[in-house]
Design a protein around this motif. Structure first.
Motif, mmCIF file in Angstrom:
data_model
loop_
_atom_site.group_PDB
_atom_site.id
_atom_site.type_symbol
_atom_site.label_atom_id
_atom_site.label_comp_id
_atom_site.label_asym_id
_atom_site.label_seq_id
_atom_site.Cartn_x
_atom_site.Cartn_y
_atom_site.Cartn_z
ATOM 1 N N ASP A 169 0.820 -1.206 0.000
ATOM 2 C CA ASP A 169 0.000 0.000 0.000
ATOM 3 C C ASP A 169 0.855 1.258 0.000
ATOM 4 O OD1 ASP A 169 -2.317 -1.502 0.029
ATOM 5 O OD2 ASP A 169 -2.483 -1.475 2.219
ATOM 6 N N ARG A 170 2.043 1.152 0.585
ATOM 7 C CA ARG A 170 2.983 2.262 0.572
ATOM 8 C C ARG A 170 4.400 1.695 0.571
ATOM 9 N NH1 ARG A 170 2.849 6.359 5.462
ATOM 10 N NH2 ARG A 170 4.348 4.876 6.344
ATOM 11 N N GLU A 221 5.862 8.456 -4.372
ATOM 12 C CA GLU A 221 4.531 8.609 -3.782
ATOM 13 C C GLU A 221 4.232 10.033 -3.336
ATOM 14 O OE1 GLU A 221 4.006 4.055 -2.125
ATOM 15 O OE2 GLU A 221 5.476 5.390 -1.192
ATOM 16 N N ARG A 267 -0.988 7.554 -6.055
ATOM 17 C CA ARG A 267 -0.829 7.731 -4.608
ATOM 18 C C ARG A 267 -0.396 9.156 -4.281
ATOM 19 N NH1 ARG A 267 2.292 2.012 -3.242
ATOM 20 N NH2 ARG A 267 0.573 0.670 -3.971
#
Length: 233
Positions: free
Chosen positions: A45-46, A75, A101
């Motif tokens: 997710d990150r 990101e 993102r």
């Protein structure tokens, strides 16, 4: 990208203008490494820490806000931080996943950023168009004609600053770079080698670093190059 390498190729058409959270389609196929980076970003997710890079925070302290290019924005932590402090930010990356993102981060922070999907040499960026060009751990492939290095230099406005930061490749124990071959990628020393009489080198040194998390947290030393363009050439 933040903390790891990406590639670049070339294009001469006008770049799409992606402001805020609006995504416009790219007029040309994505850069050759885009799929690999999208796959990497898709594994979590990150990927990075979500915090702006420490070298950037230190080096822009006291600078008046102006036009800044974030090369390999990942990101978006650096871009959002700069925009929130009054900078006119253009940020580019080859990964559409990363940019999605980054746009979400900017929307949540109320920050206005121009997002460009492409590599440094993919986009028609304005020569001398930026008061600050920031390349934090850029993934730019080395070429015999030093295309990427020259592109970075050419984007800095007279009186502007070039900031290039990468991990200290000499710090890897036993020469183990985890599959990363330093000879294939542009490092601060490669950029520094092209700085002539029209540039003032304000910093070129190895520094200790501490990162709270993310894929680059295991790196403990960086090489920081900051140079100011003092002439038009």
């Amino acid at each position: 990208m933040t903390d790891d390498p990406t590639a670049a190729s070339s294009r001469t058409s006008e770049p799409p203008d992606l402001r805020g959270g609006t995504a416009l389609p790219s007029p040309l196929p994505p850069p050759p490494d885009a799929a690999a980076w999208d796959e990497r970003y898709g594994t979590a997710d990150r990927v990075w820490s979500g915090e702006p890079n420490g070298a950037l925070l230190r080096e822009v302290r006291g600078m008046p806000p102006g036009r800044v290019l974030d090369v390999g924005c990942g990101e978006g932590a650096d871009a959002v931080w700069l925009a929130s402090r009054g900078w006119d930010v253009t940020a580019l990356d080859v990964s559409g996943v990363a940019l999605a993102r980054a746009r979400a981060h900017a929307e949540a922070a109320g920050a206005r950023v121009t997002w460009l999907h492409g590599g440094l040499l993919d986009l028609a960026l304005p020569a001398g168009g930026f008061d600050l060009v920031s390349a934090q751990y850029p993934a730019l492939r080395r070429t015999a004609d030093a295309r990427a290095e020259r592109a970075l230099l050419g984007l800095v406005a007279p009186g502007g600053t070039l900031l290039v930061v990468h991990h200290d490749t000499h710090a890897a124990e036993g020469g183990d770079h985890g599959g990363f071959d330093p000879d294939e990628w542009v490092l601060p020393r490669d950029v520094a080698a092209l700085l002539g009489a029209g540039w003032a080198v304000e910093a070129h040194e190895v520094r200790e670093r501490t990162v709270s998390g993310g894929a680059g947290a295991h790196h403990t030393r960086d090489v920081v190059l900051r140079a100011r363009r003092v002439g038009g050439a």
